[in-house]
Scaffold this motif. Structure first.
Motif, PDB file in Angstrom:
ATOM      1  N   LEU A  29     -36.501  -6.872 -23.595  1.00  0.00           N
ATOM      2  CA  LEU A  29     -36.021  -6.309 -22.335  1.00  0.00           C
ATOM      3  C   LEU A  29     -35.174  -7.306 -21.555  1.00  0.00           C
ATOM      4  O   LEU A  29     -34.364  -6.928 -20.737  1.00  0.00           O
ATOM      5  N   GLY A  30     -35.334  -8.610 -21.830  1.00  0.00           N
ATOM      6  CA  GLY A  30     -34.531  -9.628 -21.166  1.00  0.00           C
ATOM      7  C   GLY A  30     -33.075  -9.568 -21.573  1.00  0.00           C
ATOM      8  O   GLY A  30     -32.216 -10.151 -20.918  1.00  0.00           O
ATOM      9  N   SER A  31     -32.769  -8.867 -22.654  1.00  0.00           N
ATOM     10  CA  SER A  31     -31.381  -8.791 -23.117  1.00  0.00           C
ATOM     11  C   SER A  31     -30.617  -7.653 -22.456  1.00  0.00           C
ATOM     12  O   SER A  31     -29.418  -7.530 -22.649  1.00  0.00           O
ATOM     13  N   VAL A  32     -31.273  -6.834 -21.661  1.00  0.00           N
ATOM     14  CA  VAL A  32     -30.617  -5.671 -21.059  1.00  0.00           C
ATOM     15  C   VAL A  32     -29.564  -6.089 -20.038  1.00  0.00           C
ATOM     16  O   VAL A  32     -28.448  -5.577 -20.050  1.00  0.00           O
ATOM     17  N   GLU A  33     -29.870  -7.035 -19.155  1.00  0.00           N
ATOM     18  CA  GLU A  33     -28.897  -7.437 -18.138  1.00  0.00           C
ATOM     19  C   GLU A  33     -27.635  -8.048 -18.756  1.00  0.00           C
ATOM     20  O   GLU A  33     -26.528  -7.643 -18.398  1.00  0.00           O
ATOM     21  N   PRO A  34     -27.751  -9.013 -19.698  1.00  0.00           N
ATOM     22  CA  PRO A  34     -26.531  -9.533 -20.334  1.00  0.00           C
ATOM     23  C   PRO A  34     -25.739  -8.433 -21.044  1.00  0.00           C
ATOM     24  O   PRO A  34     -24.506  -8.460 -21.055  1.00  0.00           O
ATOM     25  N   MET A  35     -26.444  -7.452 -21.602  1.00  0.00           N
ATOM     26  CA  MET A  35     -25.770  -6.346 -22.276  1.00  0.00           C
ATOM     27  C   MET A  35     -24.952  -5.543 -21.262  1.00  0.00           C
ATOM     28  O   MET A  35     -23.804  -5.201 -21.511  1.00  0.00           O
ATOM     29  N   GLN A  36     -25.525  -5.251 -20.104  1.00  0.00           N
ATOM     30  CA  GLN A  36     -24.812  -4.500 -19.075  1.00  0.00           C
ATOM     31  C   GLN A  36     -23.563  -5.243 -18.618  1.00  0.00           C
ATOM     32  O   GLN A  36     -22.505  -4.648 -18.444  1.00  0.00           O
ATOM     33  N   VAL A  37     -23.669  -6.556 -18.443  1.00  0.00           N
ATOM     34  CA  VAL A  37     -22.519  -7.365 -18.040  1.00  0.00           C
ATOM     35  C   VAL A  37     -21.447  -7.327 -19.118  1.00  0.00           C
ATOM     36  O   VAL A  37     -20.266  -7.153 -18.834  1.00  0.00           O
ATOM     37  N   ALA A  38     -21.860  -7.463 -20.388  1.00  0.00           N
ATOM     38  CA  ALA A  38     -20.906  -7.442 -21.501  1.00  0.00           C
ATOM     39  C   ALA A  38     -20.172  -6.108 -21.565  1.00  0.00           C
ATOM     40  O   ALA A  38     -18.958  -6.068 -21.784  1.00  0.00           O
ATOM     41  N   ILE A  39     -20.881  -5.010 -21.347  1.00  0.00           N
ATOM     42  CA  ILE A  39     -20.260  -3.682 -21.375  1.00  0.00           C
ATOM     43  C   ILE A  39     -19.246  -3.548 -20.243  1.00  0.00           C
ATOM     44  O   ILE A  39     -18.130  -3.065 -20.441  1.00  0.00           O
ATOM     45  N   GLN A  40     -19.609  -4.004 -19.047  1.00  0.00           N
ATOM     46  CA  GLN A  40     -18.690  -3.917 -17.910  1.00  0.00           C
ATOM     47  C   GLN A  40     -17.443  -4.759 -18.158  1.00  0.00           C
ATOM     48  O   GLN A  40     -16.332  -4.341 -17.849  1.00  0.00           O
ATOM     49  N   GLN A  41     -17.610  -5.950 -18.716  1.00  0.00           N
ATOM     50  CA  GLN A  41     -16.471  -6.821 -18.977  1.00  0.00           C
ATOM     51  C   GLN A  41     -15.569  -6.256 -20.072  1.00  0.00           C
ATOM     52  O   GLN A  41     -14.361  -6.432 -20.033  1.00  0.00           O
ATOM     53  N   ALA A  42     -16.169  -5.590 -21.046  1.00  0.00           N
ATOM     54  CA  ALA A  42     -15.384  -5.032 -22.145  1.00  0.00           C
ATOM     55  C   ALA A  42     -14.527  -3.865 -21.673  1.00  0.00           C
ATOM     56  O   ALA A  42     -13.470  -3.606 -22.232  1.00  0.00           O
ATOM     57  N   GLY A  43     -14.986  -3.155 -20.636  1.00  0.00           N
ATOM     58  CA  GLY A  43     -14.227  -2.018 -20.116  1.00  0.00           C
ATOM     59  C   GLY A  43     -14.033  -0.921 -21.153  1.00  0.00           C
ATOM     60  O   GLY A  43     -13.010  -0.254 -21.178  1.00  0.00           O
ATOM     61  N   LYS A  44     -15.007  -0.744 -22.026  1.00  0.00           N
ATOM     62  CA  LYS A  44     -14.920   0.246 -23.097  1.00  0.00           C
ATOM     63  C   LYS A  44     -16.018   1.288 -22.926  1.00  0.00           C
ATOM     64  O   LYS A  44     -17.017   1.039 -22.270  1.00  0.00           O
ATOM     65  N   PRO A  45     -15.852   2.429 -23.590  1.00  0.00           N
ATOM     66  CA  PRO A  45     -16.963   3.385 -23.624  1.00  0.00           C
ATOM     67  C   PRO A  45     -18.136   2.761 -24.374  1.00  0.00           C
ATOM     68  O   PRO A  45     -17.952   1.876 -25.204  1.00  0.00           O
ATOM     69  N   CYS A  46     -19.331   3.217 -24.092  1.00  0.00           N
ATOM     70  CA  CYS A  46     -20.541   2.667 -24.704  1.00  0.00           C
ATOM     71  C   CYS A  46     -21.201   3.721 -25.589  1.00  0.00           C
ATOM     72  O   CYS A  46     -21.295   4.881 -25.224  1.00  0.00           O
ATOM     73  N   LEU A  47     -21.661   3.282 -26.769  1.00  0.00           N
ATOM     74  CA  LEU A  47     -22.330   4.169 -27.711  1.00  0.00           C
ATOM     75  C   LEU A  47     -23.633   3.514 -28.146  1.00  0.00           C
ATOM     76  O   LEU A  47     -23.642   2.365 -28.572  1.00  0.00           O
ATOM     77  N   SER A  48     -24.742   4.217 -28.002  1.00  0.00           N
ATOM     78  CA  SER A  48     -26.027   3.735 -28.493  1.00  0.00           C
ATOM     79  C   SER A  48     -26.221   4.295 -29.889  1.00  0.00           C
ATOM     80  O   SER A  48     -26.120   5.498 -30.109  1.00  0.00           O
ATOM     81  N   PHE A  49     -26.507   3.393 -30.850  1.00  0.00           N
ATOM     82  CA  PHE A  49     -26.631   3.799 -32.250  1.00  0.00           C
ATOM     83  C   PHE A  49     -27.926   3.248 -32.815  1.00  0.00           C
ATOM     84  O   PHE A  49     -28.287   2.096 -32.593  1.00  0.00           O
TER      85      PHE A  49
END
Length: 80
Positions: A29-49
């Motif tokens: 669960l500690g990886s969720v915040e860095p993941m959110q930041v990475a998604i925002q910085q990427a500026g791309k759509p997000c897909l959970s697979f």
């Protein structure tokens, strides 16, 4: 449309989607915040697979399940 930012729960799943950019959260669960930041910085759509075994006994092998929401400790998230 640009290539999506892909989130997986397992490293093996992330390897399946190569060469696309993927972020593996695992059960950490500690990886969720860095993941959110990475998604925002990427500026791309997000897909959970992910792949699931024994999701529901009435589903045959190879069934594709498309979620309308993601439920986690932080709350529920509606999917597009």
């Amino acid at each position: 449309m640009q290539s999506p930012f892909i989130i997986t729960g397992l490293a093996a799943e992330a390897r399946l989607v190569a060469p696309h950019q993927a972020f593996c959260t695992g059960a950490n669960l500690g990886s969720v915040e860095p993941m959110q930041v990475a998604i925002q910085q990427a500026g791309k759509p997000c897909l959970s697979f992910g792949l699931a075994g024994g999701l529901a006994p009435d589903l045959p092998a190879g069934t594709i399940v498309i979620a309308d929401r993601i439920r986690c400790k932080a709350g529920d998230y509606v999917c597009d």
